[in-house]
Design an enzyme around this catalytic site. Structure first.
Site, PDB file in Angstrom:
ATOM      1  N   THR A  38     -19.667   4.941 -64.659  1.00 31.30           N
ATOM      2  CA  THR A  38     -20.287   6.267 -64.634  1.00 31.30           C
ATOM      3  C   THR A  38     -21.601   6.296 -65.405  1.00 31.30           C
ATOM      4  O   THR A  38     -21.881   5.439 -66.245  1.00 31.30           O
ATOM      5  CB  THR A  38     -19.344   7.325 -65.236  1.00 31.30           C
ATOM      6  OG1 THR A  38     -19.110   7.020 -66.610  1.00 31.30           O
ATOM      7  CG2 THR A  38     -18.023   7.362 -64.489  1.00 31.30           C
ATOM      8  N   ASP A  39     -22.380   7.338 -65.123  1.00 32.86           N
ATOM      9  CA  ASP A  39     -23.613   7.567 -65.869  1.00 32.86           C
ATOM     10  C   ASP A  39     -23.317   8.525 -67.031  1.00 32.86           C
ATOM     11  O   ASP A  39     -22.155   8.850 -67.296  1.00 32.86           O
ATOM     12  CB  ASP A  39     -24.699   8.117 -64.946  1.00 32.86           C
ATOM     13  CG  ASP A  39     -24.328   9.437 -64.279  1.00 32.86           C
ATOM     14  OD1 ASP A  39     -23.426  10.151 -64.775  1.00 32.86           O
ATOM     15  OD2 ASP A  39     -24.951   9.766 -63.247  1.00 32.86           O
ATOM     16  N   GLN A  40     -24.344   9.000 -67.714  1.00 33.78           N
ATOM     17  CA  GLN A  40     -24.141   9.878 -68.871  1.00 33.78           C
ATOM     18  C   GLN A  40     -23.542  11.227 -68.508  1.00 33.78           C
ATOM     19  O   GLN A  40     -23.009  11.915 -69.352  1.00 33.78           O
ATOM     20  CB  GLN A  40     -25.464  10.093 -69.617  1.00 33.78           C
ATOM     21  CG  GLN A  40     -25.869   8.894 -70.426  1.00 33.78           C
ATOM     22  CD  GLN A  40     -27.093   9.186 -71.270  1.00 33.78           C
ATOM     23  OE1 GLN A  40     -27.949   9.983 -70.892  1.00 33.78           O
ATOM     24  NE2 GLN A  40     -27.176   8.534 -72.417  1.00 33.78           N
ATOM     25  N   MET A  41     -23.594  11.598 -67.231  1.00 36.45           N
ATOM     26  CA  MET A  41     -23.003  12.856 -66.790  1.00 36.45           C
ATOM     27  C   MET A  41     -21.551  12.674 -66.357  1.00 36.45           C
ATOM     28  O   MET A  41     -20.920  13.621 -65.913  1.00 36.45           O
ATOM     29  CB  MET A  41     -23.818  13.444 -65.633  1.00 36.45           C
ATOM     30  CG  MET A  41     -25.236  13.806 -66.020  1.00 36.45           C
ATOM     31  SD  MET A  41     -26.200  14.468 -64.629  1.00 36.45           S
ATOM     32  CE  MET A  41     -26.352  13.039 -63.579  1.00 36.45           C
TER      33      MET A  41
END
Length: 158
Positions: A38-41
């Site tokens: 996943t990314d930071q979101m």
């Protein structure tokens, strides 16, 4: 999460979960979304869906008793020739994914695998397909599908 062989199953590419009058080879594989995907979101990066397709494909072939390593031991490799993926909704950190992989035709020169990925709520996150070719592991030249694979698929599609 093993293979299901059935008639009139609900599957693919028109209205979701619509009945199809056809026998298919199907695998439902369950995966957890991991933090590094996943990314930071907290949303899964688009490249991981292709990896999920691969996990489903491996599970499907193992389920019929012919893992990719056995096919490769026979001198045939299965390169990816085409991948299509249509993203509908994002997978998120903490989701439990169901990767559905289906073979509905006996391969000759190429193996076609359809895929759908759902979250724990049954929402369709993406759909797509993978086309695998067959090449000789020494010459790297195209070959026909190994009889061991096409026979197993044909047997299970009846």
């Amino acid at each position: 999460n093993r293979i299901v062989i059935s008639h009139n199953i609900f599957f693919f590419f028109s209205s979701h979960e619509q009945s199809v009058d056809k026998s298919v080879l199907r695998s439902d594989l369950y995966l957890d979304v991991r933090y590094y995907e996943t990314d930071q979101m907290g949303i899964v990066h688009h490249s991981h869906y292709i990896r999920y397709f691969e996990c489903g494909r491996i599970d499907l072939l193992e389920s019929i008793g012919l893992p990719i390593c056995k096919i490769e031991e026979s001198g045939v490799m299965l390169p990816v020739a085409l991948v299509e993926c249509r993203y509908r909704m994002p997978a998120r950190l903490g989701d439990k994914l169901r990767v559905v992989s289906v073979i509905d035709t006996v391969p000759m020169a190429k193996l076609y695998i359809k895929n759908e990925i759902y979250n724990q709520n049954g929402d369709l996150l993406c759909e797509g397909s993978v086309v695998l070719g067959f090449i000789d592991s020494v010459t790297r030249r195209p070959v026909r599908c190994p009889k061991s694979l096409s026979s197993l698929i044909e047997l299970n599609l009846k």
